[in-house]
Scaffold this motif. Sequence first.
Motif, mmCIF file in Angstrom:
data_model
loop_
_atom_site.group_PDB
_atom_site.id
_atom_site.type_symbol
_atom_site.label_atom_id
_atom_site.label_comp_id
_atom_site.label_asym_id
_atom_site.label_seq_id
_atom_site.Cartn_x
_atom_site.Cartn_y
_atom_site.Cartn_z
ATOM 1 N N GLU A 146 46.691 -96.580 48.865
ATOM 2 C CA GLU A 146 45.590 -95.625 48.855
ATOM 3 C C GLU A 146 44.528 -96.077 49.843
ATOM 4 O O GLU A 146 44.203 -97.261 49.928
ATOM 5 N N PHE A 165 53.247 -89.050 53.470
ATOM 6 C CA PHE A 165 52.008 -88.631 52.824
ATOM 7 C C PHE A 165 52.296 -88.181 51.405
ATOM 8 O O PHE A 165 53.223 -87.410 51.157
ATOM 9 N N PRO A 202 50.275 -86.292 48.605
ATOM 10 C CA PRO A 202 48.991 -85.617 48.339
ATOM 11 C C PRO A 202 48.531 -85.773 46.899
ATOM 12 O O PRO A 202 49.334 -85.875 45.969
ATOM 13 N N LEU A 243 45.441 -83.336 53.372
ATOM 14 C CA LEU A 243 45.007 -84.704 53.618
ATOM 15 C C LEU A 243 43.513 -84.755 53.913
ATOM 16 O O LEU A 243 43.011 -84.041 54.776
ATOM 17 N N ASN A 244 42.815 -85.586 53.174
ATOM 18 C CA ASN A 244 41.398 -85.851 53.384
ATOM 19 C C ASN A 244 41.286 -87.235 54.034
ATOM 20 O O ASN A 244 41.640 -88.232 53.416
ATOM 21 N N ASN A 273 40.015 -90.111 51.933
ATOM 22 C CA ASN A 273 40.706 -90.578 50.728
ATOM 23 C C ASN A 273 42.099 -89.951 50.670
ATOM 24 O O ASN A 273 42.232 -88.745 50.482
ATOM 25 N N TYR A 274 43.130 -90.771 50.864
ATOM 26 C CA TYR A 274 44.492 -90.249 50.827
ATOM 27 C C TYR A 274 45.461 -91.338 50.381
ATOM 28 O O TYR A 274 45.130 -92.534 50.369
ATOM 29 N N ARG A 275 46.664 -90.902 50.019
ATOM 30 C CA ARG A 275 47.719 -91.813 49.576
ATOM 31 C C ARG A 275 48.939 -91.675 50.476
ATOM 32 O O ARG A 275 49.238 -90.584 50.963
#
Length: 227
Positions: free
Chosen positions: A55, A84, A86, A97-98, A101-103
């Motif tokens: 993260e 990715f 989400p 996708l931000n 903050n993303y995973r």
Amino acid sequence: MIKNLAVAISIFCVHLYNAQNVYLSKVEKTNDNTDKFLYKKAETTLGSEYLGEIEVQGFSRDDAAVFSLIYKKAKEIGANTYSFKPFENIDGTPQVLNPSNYRIALYYTPKEKLVNQNGKLYVFASSDKDQKININKKDYLLTPRSYITLDIIPGEVYTISTKKLLGSTIKVQPKTNDENLYFQISSLKVKSDTSGIGGLNLKSGDIIGLEKSYAEFLSLIYIQNKQ
């Protein structure tokens, strides 16, 4: 003293704005492979082994530094590919996708299972300025944190220019369309990285050739501009 305090607060806010936290949020298993690459996994790739998740929290304009942190965390558990993952909205639909903050999900994929490249020329913008470029006498406008792609025709010469008074021009002539070519238009002075691991491997003024692992990361967090 008040002036010095204001300067200190400004510096703190800049650091806070660019603060980045990259951590392993989940570890399912590890793999002891020694692969140096970290590629984005195609949806059609089969035979990948899920290892865990990373993260990323906080926004940074230094994308190379962020990728370096992701690369190190991925290699801690032996990942060589990722995708990715989400977050979900309240109604269960996936969020876009931000960049703050993303995973990403981490995998080990055997080399023979990796999907072949489809022969495209990628040109990425910088992270902070609109830039005009010209490719084979056609003008393009790249907005910050965006990229364009063109299909590669083997044997054709591609001339990329930054259209500035003292800008750069490069020419490339791919012999086949088995691999992608990656370039970034830089608005900053960037030092080339010769390690071949998640960095830059070619620089001509303000046009930079990118190593595949880093370029594929940019294609995840940047927006494709379809012109």
